[in-house]
Motif scaffolding. Structure first.
Motif, PDB file in Angstrom:
ATOM      1  N   PHE A 125      25.963  25.067  26.932  1.00 54.14           N
ATOM      2  CA  PHE A 125      26.896  24.140  27.587  1.00 54.14           C
ATOM      3  C   PHE A 125      26.979  24.534  29.057  1.00 54.14           C
ATOM      4  O   PHE A 125      27.034  25.717  29.389  1.00 54.14           O
ATOM      5  CB  PHE A 125      28.275  24.269  26.939  1.00 54.14           C
ATOM      6  N   ASP A 168      35.953  24.308  24.542  1.00 55.21           N
ATOM      7  CA  ASP A 168      35.484  23.072  25.179  1.00 55.21           C
ATOM      8  C   ASP A 168      34.003  22.848  24.876  1.00 55.21           C
ATOM      9  O   ASP A 168      33.580  21.725  24.577  1.00 55.21           O
ATOM     10  CB  ASP A 168      35.683  23.121  26.696  1.00 55.21           C
ATOM     11  N   ALA A 169      33.212  23.914  24.964  1.00 52.14           N
ATOM     12  CA  ALA A 169      31.783  23.806  24.657  1.00 52.14           C
ATOM     13  C   ALA A 169      31.585  23.388  23.204  1.00 52.14           C
ATOM     14  O   ALA A 169      30.796  22.484  22.909  1.00 52.14           O
ATOM     15  CB  ALA A 169      31.085  25.138  24.932  1.00 52.14           C
ATOM     16  N   TYR A 186      36.326  25.669  32.038  1.00 51.58           N
ATOM     17  CA  TYR A 186      35.885  25.308  30.692  1.00 51.58           C
ATOM     18  C   TYR A 186      35.882  26.557  29.808  1.00 51.58           C
ATOM     19  O   TYR A 186      35.606  27.662  30.268  1.00 51.58           O
ATOM     20  CB  TYR A 186      34.487  24.694  30.705  1.00 51.58           C
ATOM     21  N   GLU A 243      33.628  21.767  21.266  1.00 50.93           N
ATOM     22  CA  GLU A 243      34.029  20.369  21.100  1.00 50.93           C
ATOM     23  C   GLU A 243      32.979  19.420  21.663  1.00 50.93           C
ATOM     24  O   GLU A 243      32.736  18.350  21.103  1.00 50.93           O
ATOM     25  CB  GLU A 243      35.394  20.135  21.749  1.00 50.93           C
ATOM     26  N   SER A 244      32.338  19.819  22.752  1.00 52.01           N
ATOM     27  CA  SER A 244      31.262  19.007  23.323  1.00 52.01           C
ATOM     28  C   SER A 244      30.084  18.927  22.353  1.00 52.01           C
ATOM     29  O   SER A 244      29.534  17.842  22.111  1.00 52.01           O
ATOM     30  CB  SER A 244      30.811  19.601  24.659  1.00 52.01           C
ATOM     31  N   TRP A 245      29.682  20.062  21.795  1.00 47.41           N
ATOM     32  CA  TRP A 245      28.587  20.065  20.826  1.00 47.41           C
ATOM     33  C   TRP A 245      28.947  19.212  19.613  1.00 47.41           C
ATOM     34  O   TRP A 245      28.127  18.448  19.110  1.00 47.41           O
ATOM     35  CB  TRP A 245      28.249  21.492  20.396  1.00 47.41           C
ATOM     36  N   SER A 301      30.830  16.666  19.523  1.00 49.59           N
ATOM     37  CA  SER A 301      30.910  15.232  19.849  1.00 49.59           C
ATOM     38  C   SER A 301      29.621  14.484  19.496  1.00 49.59           C
ATOM     39  O   SER A 301      29.631  13.260  19.380  1.00 49.59           O
ATOM     40  CB  SER A 301      31.250  15.026  21.327  1.00 49.59           C
ATOM     41  N   GLU A 302      28.534  15.209  19.306  1.00 55.64           N
ATOM     42  CA  GLU A 302      27.269  14.568  18.919  1.00 55.64           C
ATOM     43  C   GLU A 302      27.328  13.980  17.514  1.00 55.64           C
ATOM     44  O   GLU A 302      26.432  13.231  17.124  1.00 55.64           O
ATOM     45  CB  GLU A 302      26.113  15.563  19.018  1.00 55.64           C
ATOM     46  N   GLY A 341      29.275  23.451  32.588  1.00 52.80           N
ATOM     47  CA  GLY A 341      30.389  22.686  33.141  1.00 52.80           C
ATOM     48  C   GLY A 341      30.496  22.933  34.629  1.00 52.80           C
ATOM     49  O   GLY A 341      30.130  24.004  35.121  1.00 52.80           O
ATOM     50  N   HIS A 395      22.835  19.919  18.773  1.00 49.66           N
ATOM     51  CA  HIS A 395      23.937  20.874  18.943  1.00 49.66           C
ATOM     52  C   HIS A 395      24.881  20.793  17.737  1.00 49.66           C
ATOM     53  O   HIS A 395      25.285  21.812  17.184  1.00 49.66           O
ATOM     54  CB  HIS A 395      24.724  20.590  20.231  1.00 49.66           C
TER      55      HIS A 395
END
Length: 177
Positions: free
Chosen positions: A97, A108-109, A104, A111-113, A115-116, A99, A135
């Motif tokens: 990740f 946060d990382a 961050y 949650e970003s992964w 989100s896929e 940012g 991810h």
């Protein structure tokens, strides 16, 4: 009746405690125990949602991830995976990740992964679906048992977060769970 309710609550609490994975005081990387715990808890929540067993925190994987995060930061925070050979050879599953601000966190990382998931249609991993969902599928890969995360601040004030997973996931032709 009240005693039965109290007993049920105690039993439920004990079950939660026994199933919870706890990050040790020494994380193995530059992230705090609290940030590591938040990321581990998030991983385990999304894994539970699909029936994959909980991950345990690994100081060794966190140290491995930290070294790569530091290396990427020293190279201008290029977001790239470890190579297949040489000094920096990849040995584990890996999520990265980046940012634009150092605020961050590993959560946060994570949650970003995660989100896929919106792109993932439960199926085997293929070359076509690997890039938009890899991810996420690494996070929930059923055979993965351990995770460790490292973080480095970039010269421009950004942040790079690396997670390593053992055993690795994302095998072409297999389903993650």
């Amino acid at each position: 009746m009240k005693l039965k309710i109290v007993f049920s609550l105690i039993l439920f609490s004990v079950t939660l405690l026994l199933n919870a994975q706890v990050v040790p005081n020494r994380t193995g990387s530059k992230i705090t125990k609290e940030d590591a715990q938040a990321a581990l808890d998030h991983h385990n929540k999304v894994r539970k949602d699909v029936g994959s067993p909980s991950l345990q925190w690994s100081e060794e994987l966190a140290e491995f991830a930290q070294k790569w995060a530091d290396q990427l930061a020293s190279e201008g925070c290029l977001m790239k995976h470890r190579p297949g050979s040489g000094e920096w050879k990849q040995q584990y599953g890996e999520n990265i990740f980046w940012g634009s601000a150092s605020s961050y966190t590993p959560l946060d990382a994570s949650e970003s992964w995660y989100s896929e998931i919106k792109e993932y249609k439960y199926d085997v991993v293929t070359r076509d679906n690997y890039y938009p969902t890899g991810h996420y599928t690494q996070m929930v890969w059923k055979n993965t048992t351990h995770v460790g995360i490292g973080v480095a601040i970039c010269a421009d004030g950004g942040i790079i977060i690396v997670a390593n997973y053992n055993p690795a996931g994302n095998y072409i032709g297999q389903k993650p769970y």
